[in-house]
Design an enzyme around this catalytic site. Structure first.
Site: not given
Ligand code: UDX
Length: 470
Positions: A272, A279
């Protein structure tokens, strides 16, 4: 057990509510009076599934809010530090809030306590907390410092907390280890998941999480390394997606093929516009700083950050290639939050892309199911905020998809086609099948899937390129 949680941000508030749900008596402390009185009235400052239910169940009973660290520390046996650790200019984590709280806890001790570091912090922080507290302590009370990193994701924070894959406890002696085991026993022994009125478990959750006991330093590293690894997976798949675009392969097929190998796994392999949020960007930078400070070069992390940032600019180039010039173009935007399921816009790729488009004098009509109020605070009136996806599409030269909200993947595409001025959908989250888009008569540009071919003639003059679908 009586538990104090210092800080009512994402981690602190969710931890406090979930500890209450697990049967503990909790005091959650914050120094922001406005936030505190809103919480005391049962108003929740974040969009988080099941948090309203938990507050409703426990507020004023097992869950209390206070502005006094001293009162909370003196009433409790375990004190969780869950204050912010924002990034400094050089990428290091700013630990000044942690230090200030540690000092105040030390001044409040009235007997043995276990101090639990829950905020994401660099290795050695527990050592520092211990040192600072020892220096500050006036009373002779004993204490231990434990690292218990939190892995919850926004949007699924409550179920992540109540049904975790693992609980990591970094403690350097048996007494504090046992106390942490007792706190988490309802999740570890499965008694919480057997309760009739439990918050429902996610379909793929384990009944009993692994309890991983480590040293405090290992626990601190586990947290940074986990987030860096997940961010690396995302940057890796984005780099592969870019190769797919060049050779006319399909990243969705490639992703399935890679992810089916259990050694790799399919999670966090969605290509994406890159990762955002409070985080990953912060933690990868902080981990890189930690490595540098201890004399270990970790250039892989530089590349993770670089690929992530480039991914947004690559998306912007797709918009430009589709529309030729940007000035004066009207764009519908679906999504402002950094990911679906949350109202959080911190480090949101969507916000960054919108700012760049606004600076190119595009006119933006944006919609997000939860994040519009927060986005307005940052973007002000540089964009128009509309009531739904269809209003965003109306009269637009292109519709951009910037957040992976589930609702967005259910759109009536024929209706979208009818509303758009030109039938261009540029999807930064790969939410649709190319066939569905083609059937609806839409030109669909996504990530790692499309073969962009110039076409000699087009039904719409500005659409200088099209997606070739075999
Ligand atoms: C993250 C960690 O997953 C979590 O374990 C930690 O405690 C805090 O940080 P979070 O920030 O809530 O959690 O979001 P997450 O679901 O991990 O996604 C982070 C980013 O990566 C988002 O922008 C999401 O859109 C992106 N992402 C996630 C992708 O682009 N591709 C993916 O396959 C997964």
């Amino acid at each position: 057990m009586k538990i104090a949680v210092i800080g009512s941000g994402y981690v602190g508030l969710v931890a406090a509510a979930c500890f209450a749900e697990m049967g503990h008596s909790v005091i959650c402390v914050d120094n922001d009076e406005r936030k505190l009185s809103a919480l005391q009235r049962g108003e929740i400052p974040i969009h988080e599934l099941y948090l309203p239910e938990l507050l409703e169940r426990h507020l004023g009973r097992r869950l209390h809010f206070s502005n006094s660290i001293k009162d909370a520390v003196q009433a409790c046996s375990a004190v969780f530090i869950a204050v912010g650790t924002p990034p400094l200019e050089n990428g290091e984590a700013d630990l000044s809030f942690v230090e200030a709280v540690a000092r105040e806890i030390a001044l409040s001790l009235n007997g043995y306590k276990v101090i639990v570091e829950k905020s994401t912090v660099p290795v050695y922080t527990s050592d520092w907390i211990r040192r600072v507290m020892k220096r500050t302590c006036t009373a002779g009370s004993g204490f231990d410092v434990v690292s218990n990193p939190e892995f919850l994701r926004e949007g699924t924070a409550v179920t992540d907390f109540l049904y975790p894959d693992r609980i990591v406890v970094g403690a350097d002696n048996q007494r504090s280890r046992e106390l942490l085991r007792e706190i988490y026993s309802p999740t570890i022994d499965g008694s919480y998941s057997a309760q009739a009125d439990r918050i429902p478990e996610p379909t793929n959750s384990q009944t009993k999480p692994k309890l991983i006991m480590t040293s405090a330093k290992s626990a601190e590293l586990i947290k940074h390394a986990s987030n860096a690894f997940l961010a690396m997976k995302i940057s890796f798949i984005n780099a592969v997606a870019n190769v797919c675009e060049q050779v006319d392969a399909d990243i969705e097929e490639v992703r399935k093929g890679i992810g089916a190998d259990r050694r790799i796994g399919s999670a966090f392999l969605n290509a994406g516009i890159g990762y955002g949020g409070s985080c990953f960007p912060k933690d990868v930078a902080a981990f890189r700083s930690v490595a540098q400070q201890v004399g270990c070069s970790f250039p892989l992390l530089d590349d993770v950050i670089k690929i992530n940032s480039e991914q947004r600019h690559r998306f912007l180039r797709k918009v430009r290639e589709t529309l030729w010039t940007l000035k004066g173009k009207r764009l519908g935007v679906l999504g402002l939050a950094f990911k679906g399921g949350t109202d959080d816009i911190r480090e949101s790729p969507a916000i960054e892309i919108i700012k760049l488009l606004v600076s190119e004098h595009c006119s933006i009509r944006a919609y997000d199911p939860a994040a519009m109020d927060r986005a307005r605070e940052v973007l002000k009136e540089s964009v128009s905020y509309v009531a739904d996806c269809y209003e965003a599409a109306e009269g637009a030269d292109a519709l951009l998809v910037l957040t992976d909200w589930e609702d967005f993947s259910q759109l009536d595409l024929k209706r979208i086609r009818g509303l758009l001025k030109y039938p261009n959908v540029i999807d930064g989250r790969n939410l649709y099948s190319r066939e569905a888009m083609l059937n609806a008569g839409l030109t669909y540009i996504s990530v790692g899937r499309s073969t962009l071919k110039p076409i000699a003639s087009s039904e719409h003059a500005v659409d200088a390129i099209s997606v070739s679908l075999e």
